[in-house]
Design a protein around this motif. Structure first.
Motif, PDB file in Angstrom:
ATOM      1  N   GLU A  14      -6.926   4.611   2.849  1.00 33.13           N
ATOM      2  CA  GLU A  14      -6.195   3.699   3.558  1.00 33.13           C
ATOM      3  C   GLU A  14      -6.798   2.814   4.506  1.00 33.13           C
ATOM      4  OE1 GLU A  14      -1.930   5.002   5.492  1.00 33.13           O
ATOM      5  OE2 GLU A  14      -3.361   5.274   6.872  1.00 33.13           O
ATOM      6  N   PRO A  67       2.352   4.465   4.845  1.00 31.71           N
ATOM      7  CA  PRO A  67       1.425   5.168   5.689  1.00 31.71           C
ATOM      8  C   PRO A  67       0.992   6.813   5.058  1.00 31.71           C
ATOM      9  CG  PRO A  67       3.077   5.447   7.145  1.00 31.71           C
ATOM     10  CD  PRO A  67       3.705   4.546   6.055  1.00 31.71           C
ATOM     11  N   SER A  68      -0.235   7.422   5.276  1.00 31.80           N
ATOM     12  CA  SER A  68      -0.579   8.545   4.604  1.00 31.80           C
ATOM     13  C   SER A  68       0.055   9.635   5.853  1.00 31.80           C
ATOM     14  CB  SER A  68      -2.005   8.561   4.801  1.00 31.80           C
ATOM     15  OG  SER A  68      -2.600   8.366   5.971  1.00 31.80           O
ATOM     16  N   SER A  96      -2.511   7.522  10.277  1.00 31.83           N
ATOM     17  CA  SER A  96      -2.762   6.148   9.922  1.00 31.83           C
ATOM     18  C   SER A  96      -2.668   5.122  11.235  1.00 31.83           C
ATOM     19  CB  SER A  96      -1.544   5.759   9.071  1.00 31.83           C
ATOM     20  OG  SER A  96      -1.272   6.354   8.025  1.00 31.83           O
ATOM     21  N   THR A 124       1.321   5.687  -1.161  1.00 32.90           N
ATOM     22  CA  THR A 124       0.163   6.988  -1.227  1.00 32.90           C
ATOM     23  C   THR A 124       0.082   7.518  -2.423  1.00 32.90           C
ATOM     24  OG1 THR A 124       2.278   8.298  -0.562  1.00 32.90           O
ATOM     25  CG2 THR A 124       1.092   7.265   1.379  1.00 32.90           C
ATOM     26  N   SER A 174      -3.388   4.749  -1.549  1.00 36.32           N
ATOM     27  CA  SER A 174      -4.167   5.541  -0.601  1.00 36.32           C
ATOM     28  C   SER A 174      -4.358   7.133  -1.138  1.00 36.32           C
ATOM     29  CB  SER A 174      -3.754   5.487   0.831  1.00 36.32           C
ATOM     30  OG  SER A 174      -2.387   6.330   0.862  1.00 36.32           O
ATOM     31  N   LEU A 227       0.881  -1.289   0.198  1.00 38.76           N
ATOM     32  CA  LEU A 227       0.092  -0.078   0.051  1.00 38.76           C
ATOM     33  C   LEU A 227       0.912   1.261   0.154  1.00 38.76           C
ATOM     34  CD1 LEU A 227      -2.775   1.426   0.049  1.00 38.76           C
ATOM     35  CD2 LEU A 227      -2.752   1.000   2.584  1.00 38.76           C
ATOM     36  N   ILE A 285       3.688  -0.959   3.728  1.00 43.24           N
ATOM     37  CA  ILE A 285       3.035   0.029   4.073  1.00 43.24           C
ATOM     38  C   ILE A 285       3.622   1.326   4.005  1.00 43.24           C
ATOM     39  CG2 ILE A 285       1.072   1.335   5.207  1.00 43.24           C
ATOM     40  CD1 ILE A 285      -0.069  -1.332   6.208  1.00 43.24           C
TER      41      ILE A 285
END
Length: 337
Positions: free
Chosen positions: A104, A123-124, A128, A67, A97, A65, A121
């Motif tokens: 997300e 992350p945003s 998150s 961004t 995301s 995942l 991942i």
């Protein structure tokens, strides 16, 4: 359809032995294993992946995942992750995301429903945390890339954002620039915080004052509205002679907006930023960057994730790997006029 019972009958072994050859080959003698594999090849037998995953409690599927897949940094990162997954016999599912915690969260729901073996991942940001807590609660192994999230203890692969910002500001200061601005991502993202920290440290090192008017907190993604950057540039009087951008997307926004106002780069304002442009950098290299090792982010992160999956249940120390940046000098920076 050929079954393990057909294989067992022709190889003169039990169905359990055939199952072990497929799922736990180390528990079968080499001679028996070779005989069973030969029969499987003759009958064109393909093992049932779903059944195998139930036996081994693993799917051999991982999730990546990121961004913003349109950013060449993440495109290259994804290639590194895919290569490492394939090298270890795993397949890869993918999500994007768009820097949105809500999107997300939806992908985390997908990760839980598809019962993948683990997730890699980017992350945003700090928001998150609830999504990552869900993964931890359900004992899904995960590794973070590019960004840390306060409150989460896990394996993480980061770039040296502090050092990279120091390199960029130092390069500009050595060219003679004294008004060096920063257009950064949201400070709710750890990499943006580290880049601002490095920016401030470098200004101090070169005896330059920190002026908050010359610092803009924007967003990292392509979805960011450049109108905020445009309004900020119009307010600055005098204009900075150099601008550091928090990533490649922001650098391109800044260059485009300056040119739209008739301001020449680098003759009037120099621009430098984080992250290179992947395979697109070679066509017309222009922007000076603190390049991160995008491929190694993905490859190293995936190796950490697979190690964590294979050591499931073991109490192993968490790893925090920081990859150095490399200053690449190009045409977008020059001494001030």
């Amino acid at each position: 359809m050929v079954t393990i019972y057909d294989i067992a009958a022709k190889a003169n072994v039990s169905a359990m032995t055939v199952s072990r050859v497929i799922n736990q080959p180390e528990r079968v003698s080499e001679k028996t294993r070779e005989r069973v594999l030969k029969v499987m090849e003759e009958l064109h037998y393909v093992p049932n992946g779903m059944a195998r995953s139930l036996v081994l409690q693993e799917s051999k599927i991982l999730f990546l995942l990121v961004t913003d897949i349109r950013n060449p940094f993440y495109t290259t990162l994804a290639r590194g992750a895919e290569d490492a997954a394939a090298e270890n016999g795993f397949r890869l599912l993918f999500g994007n995301s768009d820097e949105s915690p809500d999107k997300e969260s939806n992908y985390v729901e997908t990760i839980l429903k598809t019962r993948v073996d683990g997730a890699l991942i980017a992350p945003s940001g700090d928001a998150s945390l609830p999504s990552l807590e869900r993964l931890r609660k359900h004992k899904v192994p995960f590794v973070l890339l590019d960004r840390e999230v306060p409150g989460i203890e896990c394996d993480v692969v980061l770039g040296d954002s502090i050092s990279g910002a120091r390199q960029l500001v130092g390069h500009l200061a050595e060219l003679g620039h004294r008004r060096i601005a920063l257009v950064n991502g949201s400070l709710a993202v750890s990499s943006a915080r580290y880049r601002q920290e490095g920016y401030r440290e470098a200004l101090k090192t070169f005896g330059l004052a920190y002026d908050e008017r010359y610092v803009l907190e924007a967003g990292f993604g392509l979805e960011h509205d450049p109108a905020a950057i445009e309004a900020w540039l119009k307010r600055l009087d005098p204009l900075p002679t150099a601008i550091v951008a928090g990533n490649n997307v922001l650098a391109l926004h800044v260059i485009r907006l300056l040119r739209a106002r008739g301001i020449r780069v680098p003759e009037q304002v120099s621009v430098a930023g984080f992250d290179d442009f992947g395979p697109f950098a070679g066509a017309d290299p222009f922007v000076t960057v603190a390049a991160q090792q995008a491929y190694q982010f993905g490859h190293t992160g995936m190796r950490l994730l697979i190690e964590r999956i294979r050591a499931r249940g073991e109490d192993r120390p968490r790893k925090r790997i920081v990859l150095p940046t490399a200053l690449i000098l190009r045409k977008s920076t020059a001494p001030p006029v």
